[in-house]
Design an enzyme around this catalytic site. Structure first.
Site, PDB file in Angstrom:
ATOM      1  N   GLY A  42       5.840   8.944   5.989  1.00  0.00           N
ATOM      2  CA  GLY A  42       6.513   7.762   5.443  1.00  0.00           C
ATOM      3  C   GLY A  42       7.345   6.994   6.454  1.00  0.00           C
ATOM      4  O   GLY A  42       8.239   6.245   6.076  1.00  0.00           O
ATOM      5  N   SER A  43       7.031   7.123   7.763  1.00  0.00           N
ATOM      6  CA  SER A  43       7.844   6.377   8.739  1.00  0.00           C
ATOM      7  C   SER A  43       7.635   4.873   8.587  1.00  0.00           C
ATOM      8  O   SER A  43       8.576   4.087   8.760  1.00  0.00           O
ATOM      9  CB  SER A  43       7.549   6.843  10.170  1.00  0.00           C
ATOM     10  OG  SER A  43       6.257   6.456  10.580  1.00  0.00           O
ATOM     11  N   ASN A  44       6.416   4.455   8.271  1.00  0.00           N
ATOM     12  CA  ASN A  44       6.194   3.018   8.048  1.00  0.00           C
ATOM     13  C   ASN A  44       6.949   2.536   6.814  1.00  0.00           C
ATOM     14  O   ASN A  44       7.525   1.447   6.813  1.00  0.00           O
ATOM     15  CB  ASN A  44       4.692   2.717   7.910  1.00  0.00           C
ATOM     16  CG  ASN A  44       4.003   2.653   9.259  1.00  0.00           C
ATOM     17  OD1 ASN A  44       4.140   1.675   9.978  1.00  0.00           O
ATOM     18  ND2 ASN A  44       3.289   3.713   9.614  1.00  0.00           N
ATOM     19  N   MET A 120      -3.491   8.353   2.077  1.00  0.00           N
ATOM     20  CA  MET A 120      -4.687   9.049   2.533  1.00  0.00           C
ATOM     21  C   MET A 120      -5.709   9.235   1.406  1.00  0.00           C
ATOM     22  O   MET A 120      -6.350  10.278   1.304  1.00  0.00           O
ATOM     23  CB  MET A 120      -4.296  10.414   3.136  1.00  0.00           C
ATOM     24  CG  MET A 120      -3.278  10.317   4.270  1.00  0.00           C
ATOM     25  SD  MET A 120      -3.747   9.145   5.559  1.00  0.00           S
ATOM     26  CE  MET A 120      -5.027  10.093   6.378  1.00  0.00           C
ATOM     27  N   ARG A 121      -5.834   8.219   0.566  1.00  0.00           N
ATOM     28  CA  ARG A 121      -6.840   8.241  -0.503  1.00  0.00           C
ATOM     29  C   ARG A 121      -7.692   6.980  -0.390  1.00  0.00           C
ATOM     30  O   ARG A 121      -7.169   5.916  -0.015  1.00  0.00           O
ATOM     31  CB  ARG A 121      -6.197   8.256  -1.904  1.00  0.00           C
ATOM     32  CG  ARG A 121      -5.179   9.345  -2.160  1.00  0.00           C
ATOM     33  CD  ARG A 121      -5.770  10.730  -2.096  1.00  0.00           C
ATOM     34  NE  ARG A 121      -6.920  10.922  -2.976  1.00  0.00           N
ATOM     35  CZ  ARG A 121      -7.774  11.946  -2.846  1.00  0.00           C
ATOM     36  NH1 ARG A 121      -7.613  12.844  -1.896  1.00  0.00           N
ATOM     37  NH2 ARG A 121      -8.794  12.057  -3.670  1.00  0.00           N
ATOM     38  N   ASN A 137      -2.968  -2.551   4.123  1.00  0.00           N
ATOM     39  CA  ASN A 137      -3.153  -1.216   4.679  1.00  0.00           C
ATOM     40  C   ASN A 137      -2.810  -1.245   6.161  1.00  0.00           C
ATOM     41  O   ASN A 137      -2.953  -2.265   6.823  1.00  0.00           O
ATOM     42  CB  ASN A 137      -4.626  -0.798   4.501  1.00  0.00           C
ATOM     43  CG  ASN A 137      -4.893   0.611   5.014  1.00  0.00           C
ATOM     44  OD1 ASN A 137      -4.107   1.539   4.766  1.00  0.00           O
ATOM     45  ND2 ASN A 137      -5.992   0.794   5.732  1.00  0.00           N
ATOM     46  N   HIS A 139      -3.624   0.890   9.793  1.00  0.00           N
ATOM     47  CA  HIS A 139      -4.605   1.836  10.328  1.00  0.00           C
ATOM     48  C   HIS A 139      -4.375   1.998  11.836  1.00  0.00           C
ATOM     49  O   HIS A 139      -4.159   1.001  12.536  1.00  0.00           O
ATOM     50  CB  HIS A 139      -6.016   1.310  10.059  1.00  0.00           C
ATOM     51  CG  HIS A 139      -7.081   2.264  10.485  1.00  0.00           C
ATOM     52  ND1 HIS A 139      -7.366   3.421   9.780  1.00  0.00           N
ATOM     53  CD2 HIS A 139      -7.923   2.256  11.554  1.00  0.00           C
ATOM     54  CE1 HIS A 139      -8.337   4.078  10.396  1.00  0.00           C
ATOM     55  NE2 HIS A 139      -8.690   3.394  11.474  1.00  0.00           N
TER      56      HIS A 139
HETATM   57  C1  GRF Z   1      -0.140   5.882  10.301  1.00  0.00           C
HETATM   58  O1  GRF Z   1      -0.590   6.211  11.587  1.00  0.00           O
HETATM   59  C2  GRF Z   1      -1.077   4.921   9.628  1.00  0.00           C
HETATM   60  O2  GRF Z   1      -1.725   4.071  10.509  1.00  0.00           O
HETATM   61  C3  GRF Z   1      -2.073   5.858   8.985  1.00  0.00           C
HETATM   62  O3  GRF Z   1      -1.300   6.935   8.540  1.00  0.00           O
HETATM   63  C4  GRF Z   1      -0.145   7.076   9.362  1.00  0.00           C
HETATM   64  C5  GRF Z   1       1.052   7.099   8.458  1.00  0.00           C
HETATM   65  O4  GRF Z   1       2.247   7.349   9.160  1.00  0.00           O
HETATM   66  N1  GRF Z   1      -2.785   5.186   7.930  1.00  0.00           N
HETATM   67  P1  GRF Z   1       3.649   7.356   8.393  1.00  0.00           P
HETATM   68  O5  GRF Z   1       3.478   8.268   7.187  1.00  0.00           O
HETATM   69  O6  GRF Z   1       3.981   5.971   8.000  1.00  0.00           O
HETATM   70  O7  GRF Z   1       4.606   7.931   9.383  1.00  0.00           O
END
Ligand code: GRF
Length: 221
Positions: A42-44, A120-121, A137, A139
């Site tokens: 969940g860092s994003n 991741m689904r 999304n 990626h």
């Molecule tokens: C990221 O690298 C994103 O590109 C991929 O999953 C990872 C999620 O990272 N889809 P976080 O959970 O946001 O740290």
């Protein structure tokens, strides 16, 4: 407004839409209500929550949905006072059943846009039709190169010299759809999947905010 440029010498961020186009609309619309889908760290998600808290994004996050009981994103949500709801895919008979629950939950929270922040689904028409062209999304590759799982490992195996990350509008095919923003990251000779992914994630956080700023600074309807 989040700047699309960076001072870093090791990456290049390239927005598909110039922020200048929407400069005049900054902060005139109501805060964009973003529902987050996260499966893991969940860092994003946290960089979005932090930017909102610091007044850098004209948005709010009414709810986080996670599918994995171990997701570290939940602790991050607590930190920002954001409700989190577990919708475990293991309790669903199909992808469509999970997406139906997701749509119902987001509608209850009045969500306008959906951000898959490490979801991741594989999503179905059920979700995409409920939020047409309003699901984004992130990626860890320069799409259309290396879609699907283990994108960083794919880039290393292909021996590319430059990879990166992409934020895009999600269409039905996995990791497809119009690109909102990308950042390039050089591959170093001694990179491992972990070191390369670490540098990609630094750039992910920038383009995630940049892409949401493009959407959140939309003109009022
Ligand atoms: C990221 O690298 C994103 O590109 C991929 O999953 C990872 C999620 O990272 N889809 P976080 O959970 O946001 O740290």
């Amino acid at each position: 407004m989040i700047a699309a440029n960076t001072n870093s010498t090791d990456c290049l961020i390239s927005p598909a839409i110039s922020p200048a186009l929407i400069e005049g609309n900054a902060k005139i619309a109501a805060p964009l209500k973003i529902g987050i889908l996260a499966s893991g760290s969940g860092s994003n998600f946290e960089v979005i929550a932090q930017a909102i808290q610091q007044g850098q994004l004209n948005a709010k996050i009414p709810v986080l949905i996670y599918n994995n009981p171990e997701a570290k994103a939940v602790a991050r949500a607590e930190k920002y006072g954001i409700p989190s709801i577990l919708l475990n895919h293991r309790d669903c008979k199909s992808r469509e059943e999970l997406d139906t629950k997701i749509v119902k939950t987001f509608q209850e929270y009045d969500v306008e846009w959906v951000v898959m922040a490490g979801w991741m689904r594989i999503v179905t028409k059920v979700l995409l039709d409920a939020f047409p062209n309003k699901v984004i999304n992130i990626h860890p590759s320069l799409l259309p190169s290396f879609p699907g799982i283990r994108a960083v490992e794919q880039a290393l195996a292909a021996k590319v010299k430059i990879t990166g990350c992409t934020v895009h509008i999600a269409h039905l095919e996995v990791d497809s759809g119009p690109i909102l923003m990308q950042a390039a990251v050089p591959v170093l000779p001694d990179d491992t999947p972990e070191t390369l992914h670490g540098r990609i994630q630094v750039q992910e956080h920038k383009i995630m905010l940049g892409a949401i700023a493009l959407i959140a600074d939309r003109p009022p309807v």
